[in-house]
Design an enzyme around this catalytic site. Structure first.
Site, PDB file in Angstrom:
ATOM      1  N   GLY A  21      20.251 -11.119  19.203  1.00 56.16           N
ATOM      2  CA  GLY A  21      20.104 -12.551  19.476  1.00 56.16           C
ATOM      3  C   GLY A  21      18.867 -13.092  18.790  1.00 56.16           C
ATOM      4  O   GLY A  21      18.029 -12.349  18.277  1.00 56.16           O
ATOM      5  N   ARG A  22      18.751 -14.398  18.809  1.00 53.21           N
ATOM      6  CA  ARG A  22      17.631 -15.039  18.135  1.00 53.21           C
ATOM      7  C   ARG A  22      17.233 -16.283  18.927  1.00 53.21           C
ATOM      8  O   ARG A  22      18.085 -17.029  19.387  1.00 53.21           O
ATOM      9  CB  ARG A  22      18.010 -15.407  16.711  1.00 53.21           C
ATOM     10  N   GLY A  23      15.938 -16.467  19.130  1.00 50.80           N
ATOM     11  CA  GLY A  23      15.433 -17.621  19.855  1.00 50.80           C
ATOM     12  C   GLY A  23      14.267 -18.248  19.132  1.00 50.80           C
ATOM     13  O   GLY A  23      13.934 -17.872  17.998  1.00 50.80           O
ATOM     14  N   SER A  38      11.152 -17.940  19.631  1.00 51.05           N
ATOM     15  CA  SER A  38       9.970 -17.096  19.436  1.00 51.05           C
ATOM     16  C   SER A  38      10.247 -15.875  18.578  1.00 51.05           C
ATOM     17  O   SER A  38       9.334 -15.110  18.283  1.00 51.05           O
ATOM     18  CB  SER A  38       9.424 -16.640  20.792  1.00 51.05           C
ATOM     19  N   VAL A  46      15.837 -10.534  18.267  1.00 54.02           N
ATOM     20  CA  VAL A  46      15.895  -9.312  19.055  1.00 54.02           C
ATOM     21  C   VAL A  46      16.886  -8.354  18.414  1.00 54.02           C
ATOM     22  O   VAL A  46      18.007  -8.750  18.067  1.00 54.02           O
ATOM     23  CB  VAL A  46      16.304  -9.603  20.514  1.00 54.02           C
ATOM     24  N   ASP A  89      12.002 -21.823  29.825  1.00 55.04           N
ATOM     25  CA  ASP A  89      13.208 -21.830  28.994  1.00 55.04           C
ATOM     26  C   ASP A  89      14.345 -21.106  29.711  1.00 55.04           C
ATOM     27  O   ASP A  89      14.935 -20.157  29.180  1.00 55.04           O
ATOM     28  CB  ASP A  89      12.923 -21.178  27.641  1.00 55.04           C
TER      29      ASP A  89
END
Length: 798
Positions: A521-523, A525, A528, A634
């Protein structure tokens, strides 16, 4: 090369330390046959485990007192894990342990008195053996275990040793002693694992938090099996659903869980190189939360470290044993016939023993109630909008904290010369400590306390040893910070957390993730990735973006490192090399909630409710129970991960902020979060509090009920200028006011085909609507949300 040099230097130190203790002529073997014995003396014998990690034999803390015990062979101080009749040592001459012909293992003193024996009375017993687990067992000729020390623990639980309803861990009375103390770990009658202070004066449970019910503490009392175990990986599991992982989780490490003399339950891990112990988990972060740690009439206070002290008019009973508390310097029985006065101790309280609790009332009325009651020793008064009065008949479990808003008023003779003390600059003994400690390296449970030692000769040795250790530490820091270029402003942060987490190199994590191949996943910050460590643990590695500054990085690590809850993701380590900053988390099999909510393979209703409740518990812990006040900022389905049993764990604390309760930093205004889950105060640039998490949680549970993302909610034509969530709340409120009976069914995910609990769905919808109120003051706290959902947890009317 530098690492090898440091390793050899530490090994040299260890060998020198071991050589400083005289070794008597002894014999070791792997079993003790029936009819044979082990005696105290210069030629004493020992049982050794096959892997040489444990030793069993006679152990002494002085010149004449010996205990039959099991200890860690490779620990510097030979840390004891089990003792036979810990309250009764035997003489140094003539005492022995024998396996008699009837199969009983017996410990006898020099005069033949039986001090301890096993409950085995069968001629099938062939021999005693010490296993690699540290378990002393009696076996028959077929190898079957007929008796084991694991069934009779003292203060320590070893990995693979089952802790049951029939066992308990009891602390030592004081440091450097084996005498049974007052603190216990046990399964209560409600099936919950608890810590209790069981002194001659009172019995008080203090862990889990006695101010919360079972469910708010993340426990359950439905499982009556009452069993718990610490496994070889460093994971602890209990039948009441309590669980944790040690900070150094992995195979190949010797660990022990010990009920310490200061009332705290800790897990220690052995450093094979130094022979010292590191604390890798503890039940209580605040020592003064241990009820009874300072004894009767005494006060536990942070000044700034936790210490025990006596209030004015009292003096310590035994400076070497604070469990004995303090005694009055005046005659308490004649107190009421004298003129009395009340001395204020600000920010102080004594737990329990309330003769009377009255509110609202004035301070004068409270004082007069204590004055006329001969049983009253003090009164507590709190002014929280209105006056709260608590009349105390006894002074147990005293504590002082600058955050506590009340005062205790001691009832003292008028002629006693006493003034208001400054408790927070007090000078006394550490809480639970019997003597001042000089700790070389990591703290360990036991220290040698041999009164016959000639300290004049040993002092120079330890001074020299300490100087060498200090030199090694300074060299290590110099190499570390010179190599990685970490700025001096970050050294304090690194020092704080480096002993609590495993430090990984960038090359280790690059190899573990196969060069960051599989992205989970990607956010905002960072991304991952899935990885597998060298010990075969599957992990999630979060690679932080370069925008993440050093101070933010270390703030995140220190935040996560203090958190331990079943509904929050655990961190196992970190990496900081030049511009590479990574975090290593536990990997959860079912990934994030959004994958199981909006796709074709969706959760059923029961699973959704479990996720909603577990997520609420995790946020409630962050907001109300942490030592620090943590705001996530968040909350969304992507940050709610699911384990193999679809239990939720909140992840991604990269957006979290720490703030002291009620302090000047309790609100902040930096805009961060995800559109659709952000509270209105973000856009209005208003101060941000924990209520932003409540708003995000409200959106999430409404999405769980509907099975549709909020960004895909259809807005009616005439309300296109109105946000989807606002439109939904307005419409549902109108339907509820109109008395529509099918308003719940019109909201719940149609894919469930009616398979849901109407009461639970109504509770979630109402809770979600309250959570997304535009006025943050109208939103509930997460603690109240948990209570609301718990009340409907057993509903099954769908």
């Amino acid at each position: 090369m530098r690492r090898h040099i440091l390793a050899y230097l530490n090994l040299f130190l260890l060998l020198n330390l071991l050589s400083s203790f005289p070794l008597s002529s002894s014999r070791s073997h792997f079993n003790l046959k029936r009819g044979n014995s082990i005696s105290v003396g210069e030629k004493s014998e020992f049982l050794i485990s096959p892997d040489n990690s444990f030793t069993c034999g006679f152990y002494s803390l002085g010149t004449n007192a010996y205990w039959f015990a099991i200890w860690f062979t490779n620990s510097r101080d030979r840390t004891v894990s089990w003792t036979a009749n810990r309250d009764r040592p035997v003489n140094s001459k003539g005492s022995k342990v024998t396996i008699r012909g009837d199969g009983t293992m017996v410990l006898t003193d020099v005069d033949g008195t039986v001090v301890w024996q096993t409950n085995t009375t069968t001629t099938d017993v062939a021999a005693a053996e010490l296993l690699n687990t540290g378990n002393l067992v009696l076996k028959n000729r077929q190898g079957e275990i007929l008796w084991q020390s694991f069934d009779f623990p003292t203060d320590t639980l070893l990995p693979s040793q089952a802790f049951t309803k029939n066992t308990r861990l009891r602390s030592a009375r004081r440091q450097g002693s084996y005498e049974s103390g007052y603190f216990n770990l046990y399964f209560g009658s409600d099936n919950v694992l608890r810590l209790i202070s069981d002194s001659p004066d009172t019995s008080t449970a203090y862990w889990p938090n006695p101010d919360f019910d079972i469910y708010r503490n993340g426990r359950t009392n439905y499982n009556s099996s009452r069993i718990a175990v610490l496994d070889d990986m460093g994971k602890f599991l209990s039948s009441d659903l309590f669980q944790f992982n040690t900070s150094d989780m992995g195979y190949g490490i010797k660990r022990r869980m010990t009920m310490d003399y200061d009332g705290n339950l800790r897990v220690y891990s052995l450093d094979n190189l130094t022979g010292l112990w590191d604390i890798t988990w503890q039940a209580l972060g605040q020592p003064c939360n241990v009820r009874g740690v300072c004894g009767r009439n005494a006060i536990c206070v942070y000044a700034p470290q936790s210490i025990c002290t006596c209030p004015p008019g009292f003096e310590v009973n035994n400076a070497n044993d604070w469990n004995a508390g303090c005694k009055a310097t005046f005659n308490e029985t004649l107190l009421n016939s004298l003129q009395v006065k009340f001395l204020e101790l600000p920010h102080t309280d004594f737990y329990g023993f309330d003769l009377n609790a009255t509110n609202p009332t004035t301070w004068e009325t409270c004082r007069d109630m204590c004055l006329v009651d001969f049983r009253c020793q003090a009164f507590s008064y709190r002014l929280l909008g209105q006056g709260f009065c608590f009349i105390k008949s006894a002074l147990f479990n005293g504590y002082a904290s600058p955050d506590f808003v009340a005062s205790i008023y001691l009832k003292l003779p008028n002629n006693l010369n006493a003034s208001k003390p400054d408790l927070f600059h007090a000078s006394s003994s550490s809480c639970g400590s019997s003597e001042q400690e000089i700790v070389v390296g990591s703290p360990s449970m036991y220290d040698f306390n041999n009164k016959s030692v000639r300290w004049a000769y040993i002092y120079p040795f330890f001074v020299g040893l300490g100087a060498i250790e200090l030199l090694l530490i300074l060299l290590g820091w110099w190499f570390l910070f010179r190599k990685h270029g970490i700025p001096a402003s970050v050294e304090a942060g690194y020092n704080m957390i480096s002993s609590q987490f495993r430090v990984y190199t960038y090359s280790e994590l690059k190899k573990a993730t196969n060069n960051f191949k599989e992205e989970l996943g990607r956010g905002g910050s960072g991304a991952v990735y899935k990885g597998v460590l060298s010990d075969d643990r599957v992990v999630a590695v979060k690679r932080l973006g370069h925008v993440f500054q050093e101070e933010e990085y270390f703030a995140e690590i220190s935040t996560i490192g203090k958190i331990n809850h079943m509904n929050l993701v655990r961190i196992w380590g970190f990496c900081s090399e030049r511009r590479n900053r990574l975090l290593v988390y536990e990997y959860l099999d079912n990934l994030s909630l959004d994958r199981h909510l909006f796709g074709p393979n969706f959760l059923d209703w029961k699973q959704r409710y479990v996720v909603a409740l577990g997520t609420a518990k995790g946020l409630a812990y962050l907001h109300h129970e942490c030592l620090e006040w943590v705001i996530h900022c968040d909350v969304k389905p992507e940050n709610i991960l699911l384990d193999s049993e679809f239990q939720p764990k909140i992840a991604d604390f990269g957006l979290a902020k720490l703030s002291q309760r009620g302090g000047p930093g309790s609100e902040f205004t930096r805009i961060r979060g995800t559109k659709g889950y952000m509270a209105p105060e973000w856009a209005l640039n208003l101060p941000i509090t924990a209520k932003v998490d409540v708003f995000g949680y409200g959106v999430v549970i409404l999405e769980m009920v509907r099975g549709v993302r909020v960004c895909n909610w259809v807005v009616e034509e005439e309300d296109r200028n109105e946000a989807a969530i606002t439109n939904f709340v307005r419409r549902i409120k109108e339907e509820m006011q109109c008395g529509r009976l099918d308003w719940v069914e019109s909201v719940v995910d149609s894919r469930l085909g009616g398979g849901f609990s109407r009461n639970q769905a109504a509770a979630l919808i109402r809770t979600g609507i309250c959570c997304v109120e535009e006025d943050k003051n109208k939103r509930p706290t997460m603690a109240s949300v948990v209570q609301t959902l718990l009340e409907c947890e057993q509903e099954n009317d769908g």
